[in-house]
Scaffold this motif. Structure first.
Motif, PDB file in Angstrom:
ATOM      1  N   THR A 118       8.256  31.067 -44.365  1.00  0.00           N
ATOM      2  CA  THR A 118       8.170  30.570 -45.736  1.00  0.00           C
ATOM      3  C   THR A 118       7.690  29.125 -45.764  1.00  0.00           C
ATOM      4  O   THR A 118       7.540  28.478 -44.716  1.00  0.00           O
ATOM      5  N   GLY A 119       7.492  28.598 -46.955  1.00  0.00           N
ATOM      6  CA  GLY A 119       7.172  27.189 -47.128  1.00  0.00           C
ATOM      7  C   GLY A 119       8.442  26.354 -47.072  1.00  0.00           C
ATOM      8  O   GLY A 119       9.551  26.873 -46.896  1.00  0.00           O
ATOM      9  N   HIS A 120       8.289  25.041 -47.236  1.00  0.00           N
ATOM     10  CA  HIS A 120       9.459  24.160 -47.240  1.00  0.00           C
ATOM     11  C   HIS A 120       9.149  22.895 -48.029  1.00  0.00           C
ATOM     12  O   HIS A 120       8.005  22.645 -48.412  1.00  0.00           O
ATOM     13  N   PHE A 121      10.191  22.130 -48.278  1.00  0.00           N
ATOM     14  CA  PHE A 121      10.051  20.811 -48.881  1.00  0.00           C
ATOM     15  C   PHE A 121      10.317  19.766 -47.806  1.00  0.00           C
ATOM     16  O   PHE A 121      11.220  19.926 -46.985  1.00  0.00           O
ATOM     17  N   ARG A 122       9.541  18.687 -47.828  1.00  0.00           N
ATOM     18  CA  ARG A 122       9.762  17.571 -46.918  1.00  0.00           C
ATOM     19  C   ARG A 122      10.302  16.408 -47.735  1.00  0.00           C
ATOM     20  O   ARG A 122       9.624  15.912 -48.638  1.00  0.00           O
ATOM     21  N   GLU A 123      11.529  16.009 -47.412  1.00  0.00           N
ATOM     22  CA  GLU A 123      12.154  14.895 -48.127  1.00  0.00           C
ATOM     23  C   GLU A 123      12.123  13.649 -47.253  1.00  0.00           C
ATOM     24  O   GLU A 123      12.522  13.679 -46.093  1.00  0.00           O
ATOM     25  N   PHE A 124      11.601  12.561 -47.813  1.00  0.00           N
ATOM     26  CA  PHE A 124      11.491  11.317 -47.059  1.00  0.00           C
ATOM     27  C   PHE A 124      11.746  10.158 -48.007  1.00  0.00           C
ATOM     28  O   PHE A 124      11.001   9.970 -48.974  1.00  0.00           O
ATOM     29  N   GLU A 125      12.824   9.437 -47.748  1.00  0.00           N
ATOM     30  CA  GLU A 125      13.166   8.277 -48.570  1.00  0.00           C
ATOM     31  C   GLU A 125      13.271   8.630 -50.053  1.00  0.00           C
ATOM     32  O   GLU A 125      12.823   7.886 -50.932  1.00  0.00           O
ATOM     33  N   GLY A 126      13.853   9.813 -50.337  1.00  0.00           N
ATOM     34  CA  GLY A 126      14.061  10.221 -51.713  1.00  0.00           C
ATOM     35  C   GLY A 126      12.869  10.885 -52.372  1.00  0.00           C
ATOM     36  O   GLY A 126      12.980  11.384 -53.491  1.00  0.00           O
ATOM     37  N   LYS A 127      11.720  10.921 -51.701  1.00  0.00           N
ATOM     38  CA  LYS A 127      10.535  11.558 -52.263  1.00  0.00           C
ATOM     39  C   LYS A 127      10.321  12.905 -51.579  1.00  0.00           C
ATOM     40  O   LYS A 127      10.519  13.042 -50.376  1.00  0.00           O
ATOM     41  N   ILE A 128       9.929  13.897 -52.372  1.00  0.00           N
ATOM     42  CA  ILE A 128       9.827  15.263 -51.868  1.00  0.00           C
ATOM     43  C   ILE A 128       8.386  15.761 -51.953  1.00  0.00           C
ATOM     44  O   ILE A 128       7.735  15.656 -52.993  1.00  0.00           O
ATOM     45  N   GLU A 129       7.916  16.301 -50.836  1.00  0.00           N
ATOM     46  CA  GLU A 129       6.573  16.874 -50.743  1.00  0.00           C
ATOM     47  C   GLU A 129       6.706  18.374 -50.476  1.00  0.00           C
ATOM     48  O   GLU A 129       7.520  18.793 -49.654  1.00  0.00           O
ATOM     49  N   THR A 130       5.926  19.175 -51.179  1.00  0.00           N
ATOM     50  CA  THR A 130       5.952  20.623 -50.979  1.00  0.00           C
ATOM     51  C   THR A 130       4.937  21.015 -49.911  1.00  0.00           C
ATOM     52  O   THR A 130       3.770  20.627 -49.989  1.00  0.00           O
ATOM     53  N   VAL A 131       5.383  21.776 -48.921  1.00  0.00           N
ATOM     54  CA  VAL A 131       4.511  22.224 -47.828  1.00  0.00           C
ATOM     55  C   VAL A 131       4.512  23.753 -47.816  1.00  0.00           C
ATOM     56  O   VAL A 131       5.554  24.379 -47.629  1.00  0.00           O
ATOM     57  N   LYS A 132       3.344  24.346 -48.028  1.00  0.00           N
ATOM     58  CA  LYS A 132       3.251  25.801 -48.093  1.00  0.00           C
ATOM     59  C   LYS A 132       2.249  26.328 -47.072  1.00  0.00           C
ATOM     60  O   LYS A 132       1.264  25.653 -46.756  1.00  0.00           O
ATOM     61  N   PRO A 133       2.469  27.541 -46.559  1.00  0.00           N
ATOM     62  CA  PRO A 133       1.435  28.185 -45.736  1.00  0.00           C
ATOM     63  C   PRO A 133       0.155  28.323 -46.543  1.00  0.00           C
ATOM     64  O   PRO A 133       0.192  28.393 -47.779  1.00  0.00           O
ATOM     65  N   SER A 134      -0.970  28.373 -45.862  1.00  0.00           N
ATOM     66  CA  SER A 134      -2.255  28.438 -46.564  1.00  0.00           C
ATOM     67  C   SER A 134      -2.506  29.800 -47.198  1.00  0.00           C
ATOM     68  O   SER A 134      -3.363  29.941 -48.068  1.00  0.00           O
ATOM     69  N   TYR A 135      -1.766  30.817 -46.768  1.00  0.00           N
ATOM     70  CA  TYR A 135      -1.919  32.148 -47.355  1.00  0.00           C
ATOM     71  C   TYR A 135      -0.605  32.900 -47.195  1.00  0.00           C
ATOM     72  O   TYR A 135       0.289  32.479 -46.457  1.00  0.00           O
ATOM     73  N   SER A 136      -0.476  34.013 -47.902  1.00  0.00           N
ATOM     74  CA  SER A 136       0.728  34.833 -47.797  1.00  0.00           C
ATOM     75  C   SER A 136       0.315  36.289 -47.620  1.00  0.00           C
ATOM     76  O   SER A 136      -0.839  36.659 -47.844  1.00  0.00           O
ATOM     77  N   GLY A 137       1.278  37.121 -47.222  1.00  0.00           N
ATOM     78  CA  GLY A 137       0.984  38.533 -47.048  1.00  0.00           C
ATOM     79  C   GLY A 137       1.835  39.164 -45.963  1.00  0.00           C
ATOM     80  O   GLY A 137       2.674  38.513 -45.344  1.00  0.00           O
ATOM     81  N   ILE A 209       4.553  36.505 -44.481  1.00  0.00           N
ATOM     82  CA  ILE A 209       4.378  35.088 -44.791  1.00  0.00           C
ATOM     83  C   ILE A 209       4.480  34.916 -46.305  1.00  0.00           C
ATOM     84  O   ILE A 209       3.776  35.578 -47.066  1.00  0.00           O
ATOM     85  N   SER A 210       5.381  34.030 -46.723  1.00  0.00           N
ATOM     86  CA  SER A 210       5.566  33.734 -48.144  1.00  0.00           C
ATOM     87  C   SER A 210       5.342  32.246 -48.390  1.00  0.00           C
ATOM     88  O   SER A 210       5.706  31.415 -47.562  1.00  0.00           O
ATOM     89  N   LYS A 211       4.772  31.922 -49.534  1.00  0.00           N
ATOM     90  CA  LYS A 211       4.544  30.516 -49.885  1.00  0.00           C
ATOM     91  C   LYS A 211       5.739  29.884 -50.582  1.00  0.00           C
ATOM     92  O   LYS A 211       5.726  28.684 -50.873  1.00  0.00           O
ATOM     93  N   ILE A 212       6.774  30.682 -50.856  1.00  0.00           N
ATOM     94  CA  ILE A 212       7.926  30.161 -51.593  1.00  0.00           C
ATOM     95  C   ILE A 212       8.659  29.115 -50.757  1.00  0.00           C
ATOM     96  O   ILE A 212       9.129  29.413 -49.658  1.00  0.00           O
ATOM     97  N   PRO A 213       8.770  27.874 -51.236  1.00  0.00           N
ATOM     98  CA  PRO A 213       9.506  26.842 -50.489  1.00  0.00           C
ATOM     99  C   PRO A 213      10.962  26.763 -50.944  1.00  0.00           C
ATOM    100  O   PRO A 213      11.239  26.537 -52.118  1.00  0.00           O
ATOM    101  N   LEU A 214      11.879  26.963 -49.998  1.00  0.00           N
ATOM    102  CA  LEU A 214      13.298  26.954 -50.323  1.00  0.00           C
ATOM    103  C   LEU A 214      14.124  26.144 -49.336  1.00  0.00           C
ATOM    104  O   LEU A 214      15.335  26.006 -49.509  1.00  0.00           O
ATOM    105  N   TYR A 215      13.477  25.637 -48.302  1.00  0.00           N
ATOM    106  CA  TYR A 215      14.162  24.859 -47.261  1.00  0.00           C
ATOM    107  C   TYR A 215      13.811  23.387 -47.444  1.00  0.00           C
ATOM    108  O   TYR A 215      12.634  23.035 -47.610  1.00  0.00           O
ATOM    109  N   TYR A 216      14.815  22.517 -47.387  1.00  0.00           N
ATOM    110  CA  TYR A 216      14.593  21.077 -47.548  1.00  0.00           C
ATOM    111  C   TYR A 216      14.725  20.385 -46.183  1.00  0.00           C
ATOM    112  O   TYR A 216      15.820  20.299 -45.631  1.00  0.00           O
ATOM    113  N   TYR A 217      13.593  19.945 -45.670  1.00  0.00           N
ATOM    114  CA  TYR A 217      13.556  19.247 -44.379  1.00  0.00           C
ATOM    115  C   TYR A 217      13.663  17.750 -44.629  1.00  0.00           C
ATOM    116  O   TYR A 217      12.818  17.167 -45.313  1.00  0.00           O
TER     117      TYR A 217
END
Length: 404
Positions: A118-137, A209-217
């Motif tokens: 799946t995708g994930h979120f990257r948290e750094f100093e309080g700011k969050i970036e979304t990171v997703k695979p380039s495709y799903s299936g 592979i899913s693009k849904i981001p649910l994990y916070y790194y």
């Protein structure tokens, strides 16, 4: 008969400030058919007590205490105690969305998959970036072998993976994971996730592979900046990783493809860990990956993330470049030596010769470069990273990587 659907394994070491948030996010899952295995990896802080306290209040939690042996040993110990059909790894300083396990389980069951990504979120100093695979299936065994695995570590653009290395943000089948995890050498300290993920992928018959981001790194300063104290040990460990991947993946990939994938993957790791500039035992710079930028060039470094911090730290040892400024769009207080992070607006074209964008990801590089040009930065002063395969091979020869 499996007692639970998912075994959630959390390796823990010196993260007491973050651990409760991680555990609470797991206990708050909408999906309830899971066990939580907390592996205290010999943590010297209050983590052991936190683990025991949670275990005493919830019978789904098992607290395991062991001598410190590195992240990989913690993951192995957790798997030894797991009873679930599936295994999900979560790092103890991260956290997950309420529906994390629910969606992972459904993706695996509906598609009868051995591996869910799946995708994930990257948290750094309080700011969050979304990171997703380039495709799903959903991909079958033939597609995994012919399409996914040949690009898993290196998809042709430096440094982009077809499948992310992280074991978190994934769901594994416990029985299949047990076939490969215990074979991963304990000497592998950097890249142990890649050793697990890509070996497991090679044995998988169905991948979702899913693009849904649910994990916070959570990316932390105190976990990023780890200087290389002994390069011989560091490169030896990478050599062990190289040989392990070579042995495990050679039955599924042709020799040239596998060599190229491993070469670029290890090169990216060495660049980030070394700060780009590669030094010999005497401290002399033997490789400068930043094209055009020469010794004593006046340089601005963009990005205060992992690579940026290592560039500053590495250069402080050799003074190869004259670093005149350290900037980031995500401005926050941070300093290494005499360099403090400054806002993007502080750049003046006449004060520097070259600007290094501290990322090894080509998509991120292009995006940042476009924004810098919009801000009036001279396009010709923005340097690229050397990705010439012959020169990288020559570097690896100097570092001893051609000697198995």
């Amino acid at each position: 008969m499996n007692e639970v659907s998912i075994s959630v394994i959390v390796p823990i070491y010196k993260i007491e400030a973050y651990l409760s948030k991680c555990i609470d996010s797991i206990l708050d899952q909408s999906f309830t058919d899971f066990e939580l295995i907390l592996v205290d990896n010999g943590s010297p802080d209050n983590c052991p007590h936190i683990c025991d306290e949670y275990a005493s209040k919830d019978n789904r939690i098992k607290a395991i205490h062991k001598e410190h042996g590195g992240l990989l040993s913690g993951r192995k110990e957790g798997l030894k105690n797991a009873k679930g059909k599936y295994v999900a790894y979560i790092d103890g300083d991260d956290w997950v969305d309420k529906f994390y396990l629910d969606i992972l389980f459904n993706l695996a069951e509906v598609n009868n998959s051995d591996l869910v990504v799946t995708g994930h979120f990257r948290e750094f100093e309080g700011k969050i970036e979304t990171v997703k695979p380039s495709y799903s299936g959903v991909f079958g065994e033939d597609e995994i072998k012919s399409l996914i695995l040949p690009k898993a570590m290196y998809n042709g653009a430096f440094c982009e993976h077809e499948i992310s290395t992280y074991v978190w943000s994934k769901l594994f089948k416990r029985e299949l994971l047990s076939e490969i995890l215990y074979e991963v050498p304990g000497e592998i300290v950097m890249g142990e996730d890649a050793a697990i993920t890509y070996t497991y992928l090679s044995l998988s018959k169905k991948l979702t592979i899913s693009k849904i981001p649910l994990y916070y790194y959570r990316q932390r300063h105190d976990s990023i900046l780890k200087s290389i104290k002994d390069t011989s040990i560091e490169f030896y460990r990478l050599g062990v990783l190289k040989n392990f991947l070579k042995v495990k993946l050679s039955p599924f990939l042709n020799k040239d493809n596998l060599s190229t994938q491993i070469l670029y993957y290890l090169y990216s790791m060495i660049l980030v860990r070394s700060g780009g500039l590669i030094h010999d035992a005497s401290g002399k710079v033997i490789f400068n990956p930043f094209l055009k930028a020469k010794k004593n060039s006046k340089v601005i470094v963009y990005s205060s993330g992992s690579f940026g911090q290592h560039i500053l730290s590495s250069n402080s040892k050799s003074n190869f470049f004259q670093i005149v400024k350290w900037i980031d769009i995500d401005f926050h207080k941070l300093n290494i030596g005499d360099n403090f992070v400054e806002p993007l607006s502080s750049i003046v074209n006449t004060e520097f010769d070259f600007l290094i964008i501290a990322t090894i990801n080509p998509s991120a590089f292009k995006s940042i470069k476009a924004e810098l040009v919009l801000m009036g930065i001279d396009n010709n002063k923005i340097v690229q990273i050397n990705t010439d395969e012959k020169e990288i091979c020559s570097l690896f020869g100097q570092l001893g990587f051609h000697n198995d």
